[in-house]
Design a protein around this motif. Structure first.
Motif, PDB file in Angstrom:
ATOM      1  N   UNK A  55       0.877  -1.179   0.000  1.00 37.67           N
ATOM      2  CA  UNK A  55       0.000   0.000   0.000  1.00 37.67           C
ATOM      3  C   UNK A  55       0.909   1.221   0.000  1.00 37.67           C
ATOM      4  N   UNK A  56       0.714   2.104  -0.975  1.00 38.23           N
ATOM      5  CA  UNK A  56       1.606   3.252  -1.131  1.00 38.23           C
ATOM      6  C   UNK A  56       0.824   4.555  -1.009  1.00 38.23           C
ATOM      7  N   UNK A  57       1.356   5.457  -0.189  1.00 39.31           N
ATOM      8  CA  UNK A  57       0.835   6.820  -0.057  1.00 39.31           C
ATOM      9  C   UNK A  57       2.005   7.776  -0.250  1.00 39.31           C
ATOM     10  N   UNK A  58       1.739   9.062  -0.209  1.00 38.56           N
ATOM     11  CA  UNK A  58       2.799  10.047  -0.426  1.00 38.56           C
ATOM     12  C   UNK A  58       3.869   9.991   0.665  1.00 38.56           C
ATOM     13  N   UNK A  59       3.452   9.824   1.925  1.00 42.72           N
ATOM     14  CA  UNK A  59       4.400   9.831   3.045  1.00 42.72           C
ATOM     15  C   UNK A  59       4.525   8.492   3.766  1.00 42.72           C
ATOM     16  N   UNK A  60       3.935   7.426   3.222  1.00 47.99           N
ATOM     17  CA  UNK A  60       4.010   6.123   3.904  1.00 47.99           C
ATOM     18  C   UNK A  60       3.843   4.991   2.901  1.00 47.99           C
ATOM     19  N   UNK A  61       4.434   3.882   3.238  1.00 45.21           N
ATOM     20  CA  UNK A  61       4.264   2.648   2.470  1.00 45.21           C
ATOM     21  C   UNK A  61       4.132   1.518   3.473  1.00 45.21           C
TER      22      UNK A  61
END
Length: 190
Positions: A85-91
């Motif tokens: 799961x990938x977000x701008x500030x976290x994976x």
């Protein structure tokens, strides 16, 4: 007997007293009600210094947005890493053999200089710094630093593997074509 957990480097022993001289982790042994105390030691691993042909600004902007990992997602071995799961500030992802999700979160940044990440799971918690310094046009030096608490008994067994892993990660980052990340192209394996 109520189970007491490791908290902020301290553990409540069965006597009810706090122990905090060193970092401790605690667990109950399965066949008894006795508390097992595991001594933790803080370890720091620094990669070798590598060189990227991209500018510090481009490296910073590329690595400072974790959603850019989508560009290289197809290069991640699915048999080792899954449920990404990938977000701008976290994976977040599941590591084969660990059985639990790991979260890597960007927690601090210094423009064109340093990115600091927190690596967190039920098993491990660590900090990772990526330092970058542009020494001249087309030459940005990269260094990774990992700081983690690991059980003292595993230090000898894991130390070399962690060091090799952080050196490999630094080599991999040095080879990344960050200049191509400014457009929407998918990065191919070279």
């Amino acid at each position: 007997m109520e189970r007491k957990n490791y908290l902020n480097g301290r553990v409540i022993l069965p006597s009810g007293k706090w122990k905090s001289e060193k970092l401790y982790s605690s667990a109950y042994t399965p066949k008894s009600d006795k508390l097992s105390v595991i001594i933790m030691s803080e370890e720091k691993y620094e990669s070798k210094i590598t060189s990227s042909s991209s500018s510090a600004k481009v490296v910073y902007e590329s690595l400072g947005n974790l959603s850019n990992i989508e560009r290289v997602r197809h290069l991640i071995p699915e048999d080792k890493i899954s449920d990404i799961e990938i977000e701008e500030d976290a994976i977040r992802f599941k590591v084969d053999g660990l059985g639990q999700k790991v979260q890597v979160r960007l927690v601090d940044r210094k423009e064109n200089d340093t990115l600091k990440f927190l690596i967190d799971s039920a098993v491990v918690q660590a900090n990772l710094w990526i330092q970058m310094k542009q020494v001249k046009e087309g030459d940005t030096r990269l260094k990774l630093t990992l700081k983690s608490n690991i059980p003292t008994m595993f230090k000898m067994m894991l130390g070399r593997k962690v060091q090799d892993g952080i050196d490999q990660a630094a080599d991999m980052l040095a080879q990344m074509p960050f200049d191509k990340w400014s457009d929407d192209t998918k990065i191919e394996n070279s």
